[in-house]
Design a protein around this motif. Structure first.
Motif, PDB file in Angstrom:
ATOM      1  N   VAL A  61       0.890  -1.167   0.000  1.00  0.00           N
ATOM      2  CA  VAL A  61       0.000   0.000   0.000  1.00  0.00           C
ATOM      3  C   VAL A  61       0.923   1.211   0.000  1.00  0.00           C
ATOM      4  O   VAL A  61       1.732   1.388   0.910  1.00  0.00           O
ATOM      5  CB  VAL A  61      -0.918   0.038   1.241  1.00  0.00           C
ATOM      6  CG1 VAL A  61      -1.862   1.239   1.152  1.00  0.00           C
ATOM      7  CG2 VAL A  61      -1.707  -1.250   1.358  1.00  0.00           C
ATOM      8  N   PHE A  62       0.815   1.991  -1.048  1.00  0.00           N
ATOM      9  CA  PHE A  62       1.782   3.060  -1.292  1.00  0.00           C
ATOM     10  C   PHE A  62       1.069   4.407  -1.264  1.00  0.00           C
ATOM     11  O   PHE A  62       0.189   4.667  -2.071  1.00  0.00           O
ATOM     12  CB  PHE A  62       2.407   2.823  -2.666  1.00  0.00           C
ATOM     13  CG  PHE A  62       3.638   3.644  -2.944  1.00  0.00           C
ATOM     14  CD1 PHE A  62       4.892   3.139  -2.654  1.00  0.00           C
ATOM     15  CD2 PHE A  62       3.542   4.899  -3.523  1.00  0.00           C
ATOM     16  CE1 PHE A  62       6.031   3.880  -2.940  1.00  0.00           C
ATOM     17  CE2 PHE A  62       4.679   5.651  -3.797  1.00  0.00           C
ATOM     18  CZ  PHE A  62       5.937   5.130  -3.507  1.00  0.00           C
ATOM     19  N   MET A  63       1.474   5.231  -0.316  1.00  0.00           N
ATOM     20  CA  MET A  63       0.782   6.515  -0.178  1.00  0.00           C
ATOM     21  C   MET A  63       1.751   7.666  -0.376  1.00  0.00           C
ATOM     22  O   MET A  63       2.881   7.642   0.111  1.00  0.00           O
ATOM     23  CB  MET A  63       0.170   6.579   1.221  1.00  0.00           C
ATOM     24  CG  MET A  63      -0.517   7.874   1.569  1.00  0.00           C
ATOM     25  SD  MET A  63      -1.641   7.592   2.976  1.00  0.00           S
ATOM     26  CE  MET A  63      -1.397   9.065   3.925  1.00  0.00           C
ATOM     27  N   LYS A  64       1.323   8.654  -1.124  1.00  0.00           N
ATOM     28  CA  LYS A  64       2.129   9.855  -1.319  1.00  0.00           C
ATOM     29  C   LYS A  64       1.215  11.076  -1.254  1.00  0.00           C
ATOM     30  O   LYS A  64       0.187  11.122  -1.918  1.00  0.00           O
ATOM     31  CB  LYS A  64       2.825   9.793  -2.678  1.00  0.00           C
ATOM     32  CG  LYS A  64       3.826  10.925  -2.880  1.00  0.00           C
ATOM     33  CD  LYS A  64       4.281  11.044  -4.315  1.00  0.00           C
ATOM     34  CE  LYS A  64       5.311   9.996  -4.674  1.00  0.00           C
ATOM     35  NZ  LYS A  64       5.785  10.166  -6.077  1.00  0.00           N
ATOM     36  N   ASN A  65       1.612  12.034  -0.428  1.00  0.00           N
ATOM     37  CA  ASN A  65       0.728  13.180  -0.206  1.00  0.00           C
ATOM     38  C   ASN A  65       0.996  14.325  -1.180  1.00  0.00           C
ATOM     39  O   ASN A  65       2.031  14.373  -1.845  1.00  0.00           O
ATOM     40  CB  ASN A  65       0.943  13.717   1.211  1.00  0.00           C
ATOM     41  CG  ASN A  65       2.311  14.361   1.343  1.00  0.00           C
ATOM     42  OD1 ASN A  65       3.320  13.757   1.019  1.00  0.00           O
ATOM     43  ND2 ASN A  65       2.344  15.605   1.785  1.00  0.00           N
ATOM     44  N   PHE A  66       0.054  15.233  -1.240  1.00  0.00           N
ATOM     45  CA  PHE A  66       0.271  16.513  -1.910  1.00  0.00           C
ATOM     46  C   PHE A  66       0.134  17.599  -0.859  1.00  0.00           C
ATOM     47  O   PHE A  66      -0.915  17.706  -0.209  1.00  0.00           O
ATOM     48  CB  PHE A  66      -0.783  16.751  -2.996  1.00  0.00           C
ATOM     49  CG  PHE A  66      -0.562  15.931  -4.230  1.00  0.00           C
ATOM     50  CD1 PHE A  66       0.521  16.185  -5.059  1.00  0.00           C
ATOM     51  CD2 PHE A  66      -1.443  14.913  -4.563  1.00  0.00           C
ATOM     52  CE1 PHE A  66       0.732  15.422  -6.211  1.00  0.00           C
ATOM     53  CE2 PHE A  66      -1.244  14.150  -5.710  1.00  0.00           C
ATOM     54  CZ  PHE A  66      -0.160  14.407  -6.531  1.00  0.00           C
ATOM     55  N   THR A  67       1.173  18.392  -0.677  1.00  0.00           N
ATOM     56  CA  THR A  67       1.076  19.542   0.208  1.00  0.00           C
ATOM     57  C   THR A  67       0.453  20.664  -0.592  1.00  0.00           C
ATOM     58  O   THR A  67       1.087  21.224  -1.486  1.00  0.00           O
ATOM     59  CB  THR A  67       2.465  19.945   0.729  1.00  0.00           C
ATOM     60  OG1 THR A  67       3.013  18.848   1.453  1.00  0.00           O
ATOM     61  CG2 THR A  67       2.374  21.163   1.638  1.00  0.00           C
ATOM     62  N   ASP A  68      -0.801  20.945  -0.300  1.00  0.00           N
ATOM     63  CA  ASP A  68      -1.501  21.936  -1.121  1.00  0.00           C
ATOM     64  C   ASP A  68      -1.870  23.195  -0.332  1.00  0.00           C
ATOM     65  O   ASP A  68      -2.752  23.950  -0.738  1.00  0.00           O
ATOM     66  CB  ASP A  68      -2.735  21.305  -1.782  1.00  0.00           C
ATOM     67  CG  ASP A  68      -3.745  20.812  -0.776  1.00  0.00           C
ATOM     68  OD1 ASP A  68      -3.432  20.798   0.440  1.00  0.00           O
ATOM     69  OD2 ASP A  68      -4.853  20.430  -1.182  1.00  0.00           O
ATOM     70  N   ILE A  69      -1.189  23.392   0.798  1.00  0.00           N
ATOM     71  CA  ILE A  69      -1.308  24.677   1.489  1.00  0.00           C
ATOM     72  C   ILE A  69       0.040  24.943   2.150  1.00  0.00           C
ATOM     73  O   ILE A  69       0.573  24.069   2.830  1.00  0.00           O
ATOM     74  CB  ILE A  69      -2.457  24.681   2.532  1.00  0.00           C
ATOM     75  CG1 ILE A  69      -2.520  26.012   3.281  1.00  0.00           C
ATOM     76  CG2 ILE A  69      -2.353  23.531   3.515  1.00  0.00           C
ATOM     77  CD1 ILE A  69      -2.874  27.205   2.421  1.00  0.00           C
ATOM     78  N   ASP A  70       0.607  26.097   1.879  1.00  0.00           N
ATOM     79  CA  ASP A  70       1.907  26.450   2.454  1.00  0.00           C
ATOM     80  C   ASP A  70       2.294  27.855   2.003  1.00  0.00           C
ATOM     81  O   ASP A  70       1.672  28.424   1.113  1.00  0.00           O
ATOM     82  CB  ASP A  70       2.916  25.352   2.047  1.00  0.00           C
ATOM     83  CG  ASP A  70       4.148  25.843   1.323  1.00  0.00           C
ATOM     84  OD1 ASP A  70       5.228  25.589   1.829  1.00  0.00           O
ATOM     85  OD2 ASP A  70       4.018  26.482   0.268  1.00  0.00           O
ATOM     86  N   ASP A  71       3.315  28.415   2.618  1.00  0.00           N
ATOM     87  CA  ASP A  71       3.731  29.792   2.336  1.00  0.00           C
ATOM     88  C   ASP A  71       3.959  30.060   0.853  1.00  0.00           C
ATOM     89  O   ASP A  71       3.538  31.076   0.316  1.00  0.00           O
ATOM     90  CB  ASP A  71       5.040  30.122   3.077  1.00  0.00           C
ATOM     91  CG  ASP A  71       4.829  30.224   4.578  1.00  0.00           C
ATOM     92  OD1 ASP A  71       3.672  30.050   5.024  1.00  0.00           O
ATOM     93  OD2 ASP A  71       5.811  30.460   5.293  1.00  0.00           O
ATOM     94  N   LYS A  72       4.650  29.142   0.221  1.00  0.00           N
ATOM     95  CA  LYS A  72       4.998  29.385  -1.185  1.00  0.00           C
ATOM     96  C   LYS A  72       3.781  29.335  -2.088  1.00  0.00           C
ATOM     97  O   LYS A  72       3.705  30.039  -3.089  1.00  0.00           O
ATOM     98  CB  LYS A  72       6.005  28.347  -1.651  1.00  0.00           C
ATOM     99  CG  LYS A  72       7.379  28.647  -1.131  1.00  0.00           C
ATOM    100  CD  LYS A  72       8.367  27.744  -1.772  1.00  0.00           C
ATOM    101  CE  LYS A  72       9.684  27.859  -1.044  1.00  0.00           C
ATOM    102  NZ  LYS A  72      10.533  26.711  -1.252  1.00  0.00           N
ATOM    103  N   ILE A  73       2.847  28.467  -1.728  1.00  0.00           N
ATOM    104  CA  ILE A  73       1.622  28.394  -2.512  1.00  0.00           C
ATOM    105  C   ILE A  73       0.862  29.714  -2.374  1.00  0.00           C
ATOM    106  O   ILE A  73       0.362  30.271  -3.356  1.00  0.00           O
ATOM    107  CB  ILE A  73       0.741  27.210  -2.047  1.00  0.00           C
ATOM    108  CG1 ILE A  73       1.453  25.896  -2.351  1.00  0.00           C
ATOM    109  CG2 ILE A  73      -0.623  27.256  -2.731  1.00  0.00           C
ATOM    110  CD1 ILE A  73       0.762  24.660  -1.827  1.00  0.00           C
ATOM    111  N   ILE A  74       0.840  30.221  -1.157  1.00  0.00           N
ATOM    112  CA  ILE A  74       0.137  31.483  -0.917  1.00  0.00           C
ATOM    113  C   ILE A  74       0.804  32.623  -1.688  1.00  0.00           C
ATOM    114  O   ILE A  74       0.143  33.446  -2.318  1.00  0.00           O
ATOM    115  CB  ILE A  74       0.100  31.791   0.596  1.00  0.00           C
ATOM    116  CG1 ILE A  74      -0.798  30.755   1.290  1.00  0.00           C
ATOM    117  CG2 ILE A  74      -0.402  33.201   0.860  1.00  0.00           C
ATOM    118  CD1 ILE A  74      -0.695  30.739   2.791  1.00  0.00           C
TER     119      ILE A  74
END
Length: 464
Positions: A61-74
């Motif tokens: 079972v292979f999980m990989k996240n997406f960081t979709d909120i952070d300083d650079k995104i803002i």
RNA sequence: GGCGCCAUAGCCAAGUGGCUAAGGCAGGAGCCUGCAAAGCUCUGAUCCCCGGUUCGAAUCCGGGUGGCGCCUCCA
């Protein structure tokens, strides 16, 4: 299977918590820009780990996240008229497209930070209740690293004296304390929660999403392997580890694996250094599979100094695999040769010893060619070659294309017609023994980027 | 300032105490070919330097030299 555990700093025998299942979490990208070769390297490294374990018949079972909120995104958001979701959706899709082109298998689970705020909120609240986290007068919530007796046991990279290179938040109790929740500031993206208006810190998302989507609940360790780039070891993984340990009373992962960097002229490729090489740009010039092969051909823990010459060398090596595949075109696979399979799994089982693996494959290619030279009609042997090639494809994700189309990548229909026309003219010239004309046509093809090979089956061609 | 990684033939890269130091690319010779290409065969290094441990070290230890990384966001 032996893997190098970066926390123990040595090779260890891999033994899953609950075999045959293996639960792996890899830190994914922060989606504010296109993926660069470093992202590709990391993705490919652990794709290889996954494929190896699967070939060994583990259930991964292979999980990989997406960081979709952070300083650079803002920051990026303020440069555009897009909403957070539009922006992150765009880059998530771009990332997935790039990884597809590189033959990276899609993860089993791909959670996004903003879709898991509930569990982060719970975890942070629990840390506040336990007195492990504290709120500052500015309403930020920090993790108090002095409350975790095992803090720093993972990376062993903490600097107690702390010559900090940045101005620390004066409300921090310890220099290693880190934000769990950032209160709403000006020009911010905020979510309302019982913690106040704000947004999560970076580290908490991994702990929370692992707990929610992947973790075993009644075991000493929540998952088998946690992986990511070596730059994430400290502080990111140290912090994740502390959060989970204190909030859940379990260790986060049984094994930690980290991949080395892609460098350019010996320096780490990073956006802050401005020497990033985007996957999309590389894909304009090189086929995704060639790029994959290049990126996987150096051991995952070593740094890989990106340069075009080595990439072209990799292409030549991959070409040989496809030329063999061309020789057994149309033949159906029988059974993979058991010694071959065993040797490959043993090599990959040594902490993904790709050099040894590729040496075994080259040896197989060489022997197969030699035997086909001597006995071109050995059908059983050809069937086994096909089976072996299929196993290589499954294990390494290379060699899966149609053997003829592989050598025609970048050739459009019009050029193809012209090539075929020239080749048939050359065939006629050869029949008339007009070798001067035949050679002139060969030169003309070469100037079009095409090389020809005269074989008993006729003239074959390849894009150079 | 703290912590850590790396240094093997022209290039890429395995090997971490003991047969002649894998493999690939490039180069050279040959077979094959009208000539080529492809394929096949043969062909190259004593392992950054110095000292030590050992019967024996590229491999362990110490000291250099050179390169890089983390400690701020980063795969």
């Amino acid at each position: 299977m032996k893997i190098f555990d970066s926390s123990k700093k040595k090779l260890v025998e891999f033994s899953p918590i609950n075999p045959p299942e293996v639960r792996i979490y890899v830190c994914g990208p922060t989606v504010y820009d296109d993926a660069h070769l470093g992202h590709a390297r990391s993705a490919i490294a652990f794709d290889l780990l996954r494929r190896t374990l699967e070939a060994m018949e583990y259930k991964v079972v292979f999980m990989k996240n997406f960081t979709d909120i952070d300083d650079k995104i803002i920051k990026k958001l303020h440069q555009t008229n897009k909403t957070l979701e539009e922006l992150t959706n765009y880059y998530i899709n771009r990332y997935l497209e790039d990884m597809d082109a590189l033959g990276v298998l899609r993860p089993t689970l791909e959670p996004r930070a903003t879709q898991n705020l509930d569990i982060m909120e719970k975890m942070i609240s629990s840390l506040l209740e336990k007195g492990i986290a504290y709120k500052t007068p500015k309403e930020d919530i920090y993790f108090d690293t002095s409350k975790d007796s095992k803090y720093c046991s993972l990376s062993k990279k903490c600097d107690e004296e702390g010559i900090s290179r940045i101005e620390p938040d004066p409300y921090k109790r310890n220099s290693t304390d880190f934000a769990l929740w950032k209160s709403c500031k000006e020009k911010d993206v905020c979510f309302s929660s019982s913690l106040g208006e704000g947004r999560p810190g970076w580290h908490i998302e991994c702990s929370a999403m692992i707990y929610k989507h992947l973790a075993y609940k009644d075991t000493p360790y929540q998952i088998d392997i946690h992986a990511g780039g070596i730059d994430l070891f400290f502080p990111h993984h140290e912090n994740e580890s502390a959060q989970t340990r204190t909030a859940c009373n379990q260790e986060l992962a049984k094994y930690w694996m980290h991949n080395g960097f892609v460098t350019i002229s010996g320096e780490k490729m990073s956006k802050s250094l401005g020497n990033s090489f985007f996957v999309k740009d590389a894909l304009k010039v090189y086929d995704g599979e060639v790029l994959r092969f290049y990126l996987l051909s150096t051991h995952y823990r070593s740094d890989l100094n990106f340069n075009e010459e080595d990439l072209l060398t990799s292409k030549k090596r991959l070409d040989k695999l496809y030329r063999l595949k061309k020789r057994v075109y149309g033949v159906k696979a029988s059974q993979v040769e058991s010694n071959f399979k065993k040797a490959l799994l043993e090599a990959m089982g040594e902490d993904l010893n790709i050099s040894k693996t590729l040496a075994i494959i080259d040896n197989f290619i060489s022997l197969a060619n030699e035997r086909l030279d001597k006995n071109p009609k050995d059908k059983k042997f050809k069937q086994q070659i096909v089976a072996n090639l299929e196993f290589i494809e499954k294990l390494l994700g290379i060699g899966g294309k149609d053997a003829y189309s592989y050598f025609q990548i970048g050739v459009d229909e019009e050029l193809k017609r012209k090539i075929e026309e020239l080749i048939s003219k050359r065939e006629e010239a050869k029949k008339r023994k007009d070798f001067t004309l035949a050679d002139r046509i060969r030169e003309e093809l070469r100037s079009l980027g095409i090389k020809v090979m005269d074989t008993p089956q006729g003239t074959l061609w390849e894009k150079i």
